[in-house]
Design a protein around this motif. Structure first.
Motif, PDB file in Angstrom:
ATOM      1  N   TYR A 186       0.673  -1.195   0.011  1.00 10.01           N
ATOM      2  CA  TYR A 186      -0.082  -0.025   0.002  1.00 10.01           C
ATOM      3  C   TYR A 186       0.833   1.443  -0.131  1.00 10.01           C
ATOM      4  CZ  TYR A 186      -3.491   3.276   1.530  1.00 10.01           C
ATOM      5  OH  TYR A 186      -4.420   4.342   1.544  1.00 10.01           O
ATOM      6  N   LEU A 187       2.028   1.446   0.957  1.00  9.23           N
ATOM      7  CA  LEU A 187       2.599   2.360   0.962  1.00  9.23           C
ATOM      8  C   LEU A 187       3.650   2.670  -0.463  1.00  9.23           C
ATOM      9  CD1 LEU A 187       4.563   2.133   4.329  1.00  9.23           C
ATOM     10  CD2 LEU A 187       2.375   3.350   3.725  1.00  9.23           C
ATOM     11  N   GLU A 188       3.614   1.639  -1.164  1.00  8.32           N
ATOM     12  CA  GLU A 188       4.602   1.696  -2.501  1.00  8.32           C
ATOM     13  C   GLU A 188       3.450   2.582  -3.492  1.00  8.32           C
ATOM     14  OE1 GLU A 188       7.433  -2.323  -2.488  1.00  8.32           O
ATOM     15  OE2 GLU A 188       5.333  -2.216  -3.556  1.00  8.32           O
ATOM     16  N   ARG A 189       2.188   2.029  -3.170  1.00  9.10           N
ATOM     17  CA  ARG A 189       1.273   2.722  -4.092  1.00  9.10           C
ATOM     18  C   ARG A 189       1.030   4.295  -3.990  1.00  9.10           C
ATOM     19  NH1 ARG A 189      -1.480  -2.100  -3.474  1.00  9.10           N
ATOM     20  NH2 ARG A 189      -3.137  -1.058  -1.860  1.00  9.10           N
ATOM     21  N   VAL A 190       1.305   4.575  -2.553  1.00  3.73           N
ATOM     22  CA  VAL A 190       1.105   6.013  -2.116  1.00  3.73           C
ATOM     23  C   VAL A 190       2.348   6.671  -2.744  1.00  3.73           C
ATOM     24  CG1 VAL A 190       1.040   7.515  -0.168  1.00  3.73           C
ATOM     25  CG2 VAL A 190      -0.405   5.584  -0.172  1.00  3.73           C
ATOM     26  N   CYS A 191       3.615   6.197  -2.489  1.00  2.00           N
ATOM     27  CA  CYS A 191       4.740   6.914  -2.831  1.00  2.00           C
ATOM     28  C   CYS A 191       4.615   6.970  -4.477  1.00  2.00           C
ATOM     29  CB  CYS A 191       5.860   5.900  -2.721  1.00  2.00           C
ATOM     30  SG  CYS A 191       6.441   5.796  -0.779  1.00  2.00           S
ATOM     31  N   ALA A 192       3.887   6.241  -5.151  1.00  2.00           N
ATOM     32  CA  ALA A 192       3.914   6.165  -6.515  1.00  2.00           C
ATOM     33  C   ALA A 192       2.861   7.354  -7.028  1.00  2.00           C
ATOM     34  CB  ALA A 192       3.599   4.960  -7.369  1.00  2.00           C
ATOM     35  N   GLY A 193       1.883   7.491  -6.260  1.00  2.00           N
ATOM     36  CA  GLY A 193       1.048   8.540  -6.348  1.00  2.00           C
ATOM     37  C   GLY A 193       1.593  10.011  -5.893  1.00  2.00           C
ATOM     38  N   GLU A 194       2.233  10.033  -5.057  1.00  2.00           N
ATOM     39  CA  GLU A 194       2.895  11.384  -4.660  1.00  2.00           C
ATOM     40  C   GLU A 194       4.186  11.641  -5.142  1.00  2.00           C
ATOM     41  OE1 GLU A 194       1.230  13.598  -2.319  1.00  2.00           O
ATOM     42  OE2 GLU A 194      -0.226  12.057  -3.101  1.00  2.00           O
ATOM     43  N   GLY A 195       4.893  10.622  -5.897  1.00  2.00           N
ATOM     44  CA  GLY A 195       6.158  11.032  -6.426  1.00  2.00           C
ATOM     45  C   GLY A 195       7.511  10.821  -5.775  1.00  2.00           C
ATOM     46  N   TYR A 196       7.174   9.914  -4.390  1.00  2.00           N
ATOM     47  CA  TYR A 196       7.843   9.824  -3.577  1.00  2.00           C
ATOM     48  C   TYR A 196       9.283   8.873  -3.950  1.00  2.00           C
ATOM     49  CZ  TYR A 196       5.335  12.057   0.067  1.00  2.00           C
ATOM     50  OH  TYR A 196       4.619  12.961   0.926  1.00  2.00           O
ATOM     51  N   THR A 197      10.431   9.120  -3.792  1.00  2.00           N
ATOM     52  CA  THR A 197      11.497   7.971  -4.221  1.00  2.00           C
ATOM     53  C   THR A 197      11.520   7.228  -2.704  1.00  2.00           C
ATOM     54  OG1 THR A 197      13.095   9.265  -3.677  1.00  2.00           O
ATOM     55  CG2 THR A 197      12.717   9.043  -5.964  1.00  2.00           C
ATOM     56  N   TYR A 198      11.798   6.053  -2.743  1.00  5.30           N
ATOM     57  CA  TYR A 198      11.939   5.261  -1.449  1.00  5.30           C
ATOM     58  C   TYR A 198      12.860   3.935  -1.594  1.00  5.30           C
ATOM     59  CZ  TYR A 198       8.919   1.916  -3.900  1.00  5.30           C
ATOM     60  OH  TYR A 198       8.312   0.977  -4.576  1.00  5.30           O
ATOM     61  N   GLU A 199      13.577   3.838  -0.323  1.00  6.45           N
ATOM     62  CA  GLU A 199      14.174   2.544  -0.268  1.00  6.45           C
ATOM     63  C   GLU A 199      13.317   1.468   0.490  1.00  6.45           C
ATOM     64  OE1 GLU A 199      18.567   4.557   0.655  1.00  6.45           O
ATOM     65  OE2 GLU A 199      17.452   3.302   2.305  1.00  6.45           O
ATOM     66  N   PRO A 200      13.290   0.130  -0.297  1.00  6.92           N
ATOM     67  CA  PRO A 200      12.467  -0.839   0.197  1.00  6.92           C
ATOM     68  C   PRO A 200      12.308  -0.956   1.883  1.00  6.92           C
ATOM     69  CG  PRO A 200      13.243  -1.319  -1.962  1.00  6.92           C
ATOM     70  CD  PRO A 200      13.910  -0.181  -1.447  1.00  6.92           C
ATOM     71  N   GLU A 201      13.612  -0.696   2.069  1.00  6.22           N
ATOM     72  CA  GLU A 201      13.862  -1.264   3.710  1.00  6.22           C
ATOM     73  C   GLU A 201      13.283  -0.233   4.511  1.00  6.22           C
ATOM     74  OE1 GLU A 201      16.363  -0.870   1.419  1.00  6.22           O
ATOM     75  OE2 GLU A 201      17.373  -2.689   1.132  1.00  6.22           O
ATOM     76  N   ALA A 202      13.063   1.033   3.905  1.00  5.50           N
ATOM     77  CA  ALA A 202      12.389   2.036   4.670  1.00  5.50           C
ATOM     78  C   ALA A 202      11.003   1.950   4.876  1.00  5.50           C
ATOM     79  CB  ALA A 202      12.753   3.649   4.023  1.00  5.50           C
ATOM     80  N   LEU A 203      10.447   1.487   3.503  1.00  4.25           N
ATOM     81  CA  LEU A 203       8.854   1.476   3.850  1.00  4.25           C
ATOM     82  C   LEU A 203       8.723   0.036   4.793  1.00  4.25           C
ATOM     83  CD1 LEU A 203       7.752   1.615   0.256  1.00  4.25           C
ATOM     84  CD2 LEU A 203       7.994   3.291   2.064  1.00  4.25           C
ATOM     85  N   GLU A 204       9.447  -0.987   4.743  1.00  8.24           N
ATOM     86  CA  GLU A 204       9.225  -2.149   5.720  1.00  8.24           C
ATOM     87  C   GLU A 204       9.357  -1.730   7.136  1.00  8.24           C
ATOM     88  OE1 GLU A 204      11.326  -6.718   6.443  1.00  8.24           O
ATOM     89  OE2 GLU A 204      11.709  -5.354   4.801  1.00  8.24           O
ATOM     90  N   PHE A 205      10.396  -0.706   7.300  1.00  7.57           N
ATOM     91  CA  PHE A 205      10.542  -0.162   8.757  1.00  7.57           C
ATOM     92  C   PHE A 205       9.448   0.509   9.159  1.00  7.57           C
ATOM     93  CE2 PHE A 205      11.845   2.996  11.737  1.00  7.57           C
ATOM     94  CZ  PHE A 205      12.514   2.269  12.684  1.00  7.57           C
ATOM     95  N   ILE A 206       8.883   1.154   8.290  1.00  7.20           N
ATOM     96  CA  ILE A 206       7.533   1.903   8.781  1.00  7.20           C
ATOM     97  C   ILE A 206       6.384   0.963   9.048  1.00  7.20           C
ATOM     98  CG2 ILE A 206       5.806   3.597   8.074  1.00  7.20           C
ATOM     99  CD1 ILE A 206       7.895   5.032   6.486  1.00  7.20           C
ATOM    100  N   ALA A 207       6.384  -0.182   8.292  1.00  4.51           N
ATOM    101  CA  ALA A 207       5.412  -0.902   8.516  1.00  4.51           C
ATOM    102  C   ALA A 207       5.413  -1.868   9.530  1.00  4.51           C
ATOM    103  CB  ALA A 207       5.408  -2.029   7.152  1.00  4.51           C
TER     104      ALA A 207
END
Length: 235
Positions: A186-207
């Motif tokens: 879900y966070l990946e889809r939000v990032c795509a919609g907002e134009g965020y760049t991200y590291e997978p490890e960062a999203l996993e940490f938030i999750a």
């Protein structure tokens, strides 16, 4: 005024809901078959989609093309529900309206009136376990014999505090915590919609830190995104 991300990306149709397939499928079947109950009890931790699902049910029942499992989201009825202005969809926060007078004034005194311009009057009561005993007793009378045009959706994080007399008159659905994988997706889809760049490890940490709550995870993502200018990193 800008919307918070958890509101901006709130599911608009049942198919968009993540992780609660057992709830969504049952509700969709009930809508399609015309067997929607007069009262539901949505139970589960905060941020798992209880109120969102209640609003989706309202859209499905009141959409100008409905009742339908695929409300269009663009008709006047759907738009008013999304904006919280539909006169036939009443959302009450039991945490701030705990007394019997609130229930009598906002529910019991109004349920017998016909819907203003929808098919149903829908009452969504959040944190229903916060109602006083007197308020529950007053609500019970209406739940026992509600008008045909009224549907109740009671939401709670503490179902054990809801009297059995209330629970026995509702169809109960238990919302589960989201898995780390579901939250990351879900966070990946939000990032795509907002134009965020991200590291997978960062999203996993938030999750992981959100302990199964999608709203908490989305809020944390938004805070990090604002702080970093949309570059979500683990460092």
């Amino acid at each position: 005024m800008a919307l918070s991300l958890y509101r901006k990306y709130r599911p608009e149709v049942f198919e968009d809901v993540v992780g609660q397939e057992h709830v969504e499928k049952t509700l969709m079947n009930a809508i399609a078959e015309g067997t929607v109950a007069h009262a539901y009890l949505f139970c589960g931790p905060r941020g798992t989609g209880k109120t969102t699902t209640a609003r989706l049910l309202a859209k499905a029942l009141l959409c100008e093309h409905g009742p339908t499992v695929t409300p269009d989201g663009s008709c006047a009825q759907c738009l008013e529900i999304a904006q919280g202005t539909h006169p036939d969809v009443n959302e009450l926060d039991a945490a701030s309206r705990t007394g019997v007078d609130n229930v009598r004034e906002e529910i019991i005194g109004r349920v017998n009136f016909a819907p203003t311009h929808g098919r149903y009057k829908i009452y969504i009561i959040d944190e229903v376990h916060m109602l006083s005993n007197a308020a529950f007793n007053a609500l019970l009378t209406t739940l026992e014999e509600p008008p045909e045009h009224v549907i109740f959706v009671l939401c709670t994080t503490d179902p054990h505090k809801v009297p059995e007399t209330i629970q026995s008159r509702c169809q109960r659905f238990d919302f589960r915590r989201f898995s780390v994988e579901e939250i990351v997706g879900y966070l990946e889809r939000v990032c795509a919609g907002e134009g965020y760049t991200y590291e997978p490890e960062a999203l996993e940490f938030i999750a992981v830190k959100s302990t199964g709550g999608m709203r908490d995870a989305t809020t944390a993502l938004e805070q990090v995104g604002v702080f970093t200018g949309g570059n979500i990193t683990a460092s």
